[in-house]
Design a protein around this motif. Structure first.
Motif, PDB file in Angstrom:
ATOM      1  N   GLU A  69      10.517 -56.153 -72.818  1.00 46.33           N
ATOM      2  CA  GLU A  69      10.134 -56.068 -71.384  1.00 46.33           C
ATOM      3  C   GLU A  69       8.711 -55.880 -71.415  1.00 46.33           C
ATOM      4  OE1 GLU A  69      12.545 -52.745 -70.175  1.00 46.33           O
ATOM      5  OE2 GLU A  69      14.455 -54.050 -70.036  1.00 46.33           O
ATOM      6  N   SER A  70       7.849 -55.127 -72.504  1.00 43.69           N
ATOM      7  CA  SER A  70       6.505 -54.919 -72.227  1.00 43.69           C
ATOM      8  C   SER A  70       5.708 -56.236 -72.448  1.00 43.69           C
ATOM      9  CB  SER A  70       6.057 -54.111 -73.319  1.00 43.69           C
ATOM     10  OG  SER A  70       6.740 -52.537 -73.205  1.00 43.69           O
TER      11      SER A  70
ATOM     12  N   ALA B 141       8.478 -64.578 -68.384  1.00 37.46           N
ATOM     13  CA  ALA B 141       9.138 -63.489 -67.589  1.00 37.46           C
ATOM     14  C   ALA B 141      10.182 -63.981 -66.526  1.00 37.46           C
ATOM     15  CB  ALA B 141       8.439 -62.303 -67.072  1.00 37.46           C
TER      16      ALA B 141
ATOM     17  N   TYR C 242      17.705 -60.744 -75.668  1.00 40.95           N
ATOM     18  CA  TYR C 242      17.524 -60.065 -74.456  1.00 40.95           C
ATOM     19  C   TYR C 242      18.556 -60.538 -73.311  1.00 40.95           C
ATOM     20  CZ  TYR C 242      15.071 -57.604 -70.674  1.00 40.95           C
ATOM     21  OH  TYR C 242      15.024 -57.110 -69.661  1.00 40.95           O
TER      22      TYR C 242
ATOM     23  N   GLY D  32       7.125 -56.852 -63.423  1.00 42.75           N
ATOM     24  CA  GLY D  32       7.582 -56.092 -64.368  1.00 42.75           C
ATOM     25  C   GLY D  32       8.687 -55.280 -63.592  1.00 42.75           C
ATOM     26  N   ASP D  33       8.425 -53.796 -63.983  1.00 43.87           N
ATOM     27  CA  ASP D  33       9.620 -52.597 -63.357  1.00 43.87           C
ATOM     28  C   ASP D  33       8.752 -51.900 -62.277  1.00 43.87           C
ATOM     29  OD1 ASP D  33       7.334 -51.429 -65.095  1.00 43.87           O
ATOM     30  OD2 ASP D  33       8.536 -50.416 -66.189  1.00 43.87           O
TER      31      ASP D  33
ATOM     32  N   PHE E 157      13.755 -54.424 -64.059  1.00 41.18           N
ATOM     33  CA  PHE E 157      12.616 -55.414 -64.398  1.00 41.18           C
ATOM     34  C   PHE E 157      12.801 -56.910 -63.788  1.00 41.18           C
ATOM     35  CE2 PHE E 157      10.555 -58.330 -67.111  1.00 41.18           C
ATOM     36  CZ  PHE E 157       9.268 -57.350 -67.599  1.00 41.18           C
TER      37      PHE E 157
ATOM     38  N   ARG F  89      14.535 -53.908 -76.650  1.00 40.76           N
ATOM     39  CA  ARG F  89      14.462 -54.222 -75.508  1.00 40.76           C
ATOM     40  C   ARG F  89      13.136 -53.856 -74.333  1.00 40.76           C
ATOM     41  NH1 ARG F  89      18.961 -56.252 -72.901  1.00 40.76           N
ATOM     42  NH2 ARG F  89      18.064 -55.818 -70.907  1.00 40.76           N
TER      43      ARG F  89
END
Length: 257
Positions: free
Chosen positions: A30-31, A40, A16, A230-231, A209, A26
């Protein structure tokens, strides 16, 4: 459809960072990271160091800063753990020495002290949060603009892909609006609180992200604290006490993990 998802491994995280995963994988990574803030944060640090090293190796004038040289050193230490191939490890060391030599020749003198780099400005979505807060205050003063207090977080998530934090039981939602922003639809909530009175909670998907701990964004006349999980990014805006606002942001962020 096979409901079993391949487990995310360290190799997936390395790939990644190195931009070696296809889009579907990807998204899975990300999840995975969105539910694991510690991991993260480490991955985001690796991404930042990777990009700073690329700047250093590109040979631009902006790359030759002490911060870039430090980034190269950090990445070189990380490379010894097998994160990137040995060629980049040697390149990182070269970037350090080239940067150091350039700075030694271009600075005030061989023992000169470089200028201190100013603190980074807040993300652009904080400015959008300020604008949304001002619009909410304006709406509240207009009789012809009724407040909408019906708040359905699941409907908001379905329509905008924005996950809203769980609100404390003693907070009262006065108004909820979907506003445009430079990043797309955003959520602006006017909330009545027992400790700080009226404040705004702003949420938007900034297109990147990241994991950002609650951070104070200095401004004139109002106080704001922003954070990202996260996003989705969030900002609390009020005219109240900064320390209390920071505690509220920590409280909201904790509900998203």
């Amino acid at each position: 459809m096979n409901a079993i998802t391949d487990p995310i491994t360290d190799a997936d995280l390395d790939s990644y960072v190195d931009d070696q995963l296809h889009v579907a994988r990807r998204i899975e990574v990300e999840s995975y990271l969105a539910a694991r803030p510690v991991t993260a944060a480490r991955v985001m640090a690796d991404l930042r160091n990777r990009d700073e090293l690329r700047l250093a190796l590109a040979g631009t004038a902006a790359a030759f800063r002490p911060s870039i040289a430090d980034a190269a050193r950090r990445l070189e230490r990380g490379l010894s753990r097998g994160r990137v191939i040995g060629l980049l490890q040697r390149a990182a060391a070269v970037a350090v020495f080239v940067s150091a030599g350039w700075l030694a020749n271009e600075a005030v003198g061989p023992l000169g002290i470089s200028e201190v780099v100013a603190s980074a400005p807040p993300p652009p979505y904080v400015e959008d949060a300020m604008r949304a807060h001002g619009t909410s205050v304006l709406r509240a003063s207009m009789v012809s603009q009724p407040e909408v207090s019906d708040y359905d977080p699941e409907e908001i998530r379905s329509a905008t892909a924005i996950v809203m934090p769980a609100l404390p039981g003693d907070w009262t939602v006065r108004d909820v609006q979907i506003y445009p922003s430079r990043f797309g639809p955003s959520v602006e909530m006017a909330i009545e609180t027992r400790d700080m009175g009226l404040l705004s909670l702003f949420a938007v998907r900034p297109g990147m992200f990241d994991v950002v701990q609650p951070t104070l964004a200095p401004a004139s006349g109002v106080s704001s604290v922003y954070f990202q999980i996260g996003d989705v990014a969030y900002a609390l805006v009020t005219t109240g006490d900064v320390e209390e606002l920071d505690r509220m942001a920590d409280r909201l962020a904790a509900t998203l993990y």
